[in-house]
Scaffold this active site. Sequence first.
Site, PDB file in Angstrom:
ATOM      1  N   ARG A  16      11.244  13.247  22.999  1.00  0.00           N
ATOM      2  CA  ARG A  16      10.079  12.364  22.938  1.00  0.00           C
ATOM      3  C   ARG A  16       9.459  12.456  21.567  1.00  0.00           C
ATOM      4  NH1 ARG A  16       5.573  12.967  27.442  1.00  0.00           N
ATOM      5  NH2 ARG A  16       5.039  14.878  26.359  1.00  0.00           N
ATOM      6  N   THR A  58       4.427   8.571  19.525  1.00  0.00           N
ATOM      7  CA  THR A  58       4.565   7.337  20.318  1.00  0.00           C
ATOM      8  C   THR A  58       4.929   7.608  21.780  1.00  0.00           C
ATOM      9  OG1 THR A  58       6.924   7.171  19.872  1.00  0.00           O
ATOM     10  CG2 THR A  58       5.449   6.162  18.257  1.00  0.00           C
ATOM     11  N   ASP A  82       5.503  22.709  28.045  1.00  0.00           N
ATOM     12  CA  ASP A  82       6.712  22.062  27.535  1.00  0.00           C
ATOM     13  C   ASP A  82       7.934  22.815  28.078  1.00  0.00           C
ATOM     14  OD1 ASP A  82       7.562  20.353  24.647  1.00  0.00           O
ATOM     15  OD2 ASP A  82       9.016  21.597  25.724  1.00  0.00           O
ATOM     16  N   ASP A 125      10.533  24.177  25.484  1.00  0.00           N
ATOM     17  CA  ASP A 125      10.005  25.329  24.729  1.00  0.00           C
ATOM     18  C   ASP A 125       9.927  26.571  25.605  1.00  0.00           C
ATOM     19  OD1 ASP A 125       9.772  23.973  22.344  1.00  0.00           O
ATOM     20  OD2 ASP A 125       7.681  23.403  22.673  1.00  0.00           O
TER      21      ASP A 125
HETATM   22  C1  PRP Z   1      10.855  16.692  27.887  1.00  0.00           C
HETATM   23  C2  PRP Z   1      11.508  16.655  29.246  1.00  0.00           C
HETATM   24  C3  PRP Z   1      11.857  15.203  29.409  1.00  0.00           C
HETATM   25  C4  PRP Z   1      10.732  14.511  28.696  1.00  0.00           C
HETATM   26  C5  PRP Z   1       9.774  13.977  29.721  1.00  0.00           C
HETATM   27  O1  PRP Z   1      11.813  16.671  26.892  1.00  0.00           O
HETATM   28  O2  PRP Z   1      12.594  17.532  29.358  1.00  0.00           O
HETATM   29  O3  PRP Z   1      13.104  14.852  28.857  1.00  0.00           O
HETATM   30  O4  PRP Z   1      10.060  15.497  27.895  1.00  0.00           O
HETATM   31  O5  PRP Z   1       8.778  13.226  29.136  1.00  0.00           O
HETATM   32  P1  PRP Z   1       8.613  11.664  29.361  1.00  0.00           P
HETATM   33  O6  PRP Z   1       8.749  11.438  30.834  1.00  0.00           O
HETATM   34  O7  PRP Z   1       7.240  11.390  28.862  1.00  0.00           O
HETATM   35  O8  PRP Z   1       9.671  10.934  28.583  1.00  0.00           O
HETATM   36  P2  PRP Z   1      11.435  16.726  25.325  1.00  0.00           P
HETATM   37  O9  PRP Z   1      11.308  15.353  24.793  1.00  0.00           O
HETATM   38  O10 PRP Z   1      10.258  17.636  25.115  1.00  0.00           O
HETATM   39  O11 PRP Z   1      12.748  17.314  24.686  1.00  0.00           O
HETATM   40  P3  PRP Z   1      13.425  18.767  24.821  1.00  0.00           P
HETATM   41  O12 PRP Z   1      13.975  18.870  26.238  1.00  0.00           O
HETATM   42  O13 PRP Z   1      14.489  18.709  23.812  1.00  0.00           O
HETATM   43  O14 PRP Z   1      12.368  19.803  24.557  1.00  0.00           O
HETATM   44  N1  URA Z   2       7.677  17.206  28.748  1.00  0.00           N
HETATM   45  C1  URA Z   2       7.421  18.493  29.101  1.00  0.00           C
HETATM   46  O1  URA Z   2       8.245  19.379  28.840  1.00  0.00           O
HETATM   47  N2  URA Z   2       6.255  18.778  29.712  1.00  0.00           N
HETATM   48  C2  URA Z   2       5.348  17.837  30.014  1.00  0.00           C
HETATM   49  O2  URA Z   2       4.308  18.156  30.609  1.00  0.00           O
HETATM   50  C3  URA Z   2       5.632  16.511  29.638  1.00  0.00           C
HETATM   51  C4  URA Z   2       6.790  16.228  29.030  1.00  0.00           C
END
Ligand code: PRP
Ligand code: URA
Length: 209
Positions: A104, A108, A200, A203
């Site tokens: 994400r 945005t 997150d 993380d």
């Molecule tokens: C997190 C999660 C989803 C997304 C959800 O991933 O694992 O893929 O956010 O958010 P949304 O419904 O608002 O799209 P992130 O983008 O943080 O990536 P990562 O798994 O690489 O940390």
């Molecule tokens: N992605 C995450 O990992 N946590 C949230 O709360 C939203 C998006």
Amino acid sequence: MDSVTVVNHPLVQHKLTFMRKKETSTAGFRRLLREISLLLCYEVTRELPTTMETIETPLAEMQSPVLEGKKLVFASVLRAGNGLLDGMLDLVPSARVAHIGLYRDHETLEPVEYYFKAPEDLSDRLTIVVDPMLATANSAIAAVHKLKERGAKDIRFVCLLAAPEGVEKFTRAHPDVPVVTAAIDKKLNEKGYIVPGLGDAGDRMYGTK
Ligand code: PRP
Ligand code: URA
């Protein structure tokens, strides 16, 4: 399947509580996610079709059920999806795997794609998309869209936590894709995080913050 299933099983809810706690370690968080993934996998595969096979036990011949049809596909939305994927593969070791690289954009909240690799023939396989978090749903909507472009027709989405806004948006965008989740939380905050949530997921799984 119902369009949205919340898995209220006490074991799932107990483990989720520990995942939410801010003091839970990275190792603990990963272990709990893997354990919950087994229980979510059990739920999402509950209605898989079976066919009868003739086998011999040490005592007698019998008709016994085995999974029917082509091997299913788990589609992991990177990175955090991998935390659900490993446990699911323990339960269905012959499954095929798709990887969808999305993150994400923090400003945005739109998904940015950086990787996609899936088995060729998705059209006649059940595809189970796994990602712990359904927040705005932008990532999940994009992941499912991509799989549909590659021919997938029978798709389910499994997550750990969802925001009501995300569930609404996802089911509007993909009404044919049932959602299985352990909980639907209160809301999204102004930064697109699920509240109360667990922070997150990526993380917390990998200790990157
Ligand atoms: C997190 C999660 C989803 C997304 C959800 O991933 O694992 O893929 O956010 O958010 P949304 O419904 O608002 O799209 P992130 O983008 O943080 O990536 P990562 O798994 O690489 O940390
Ligand atoms: N992605 C995450 O990992 N946590 C949230 O709360 C939203 C998006």
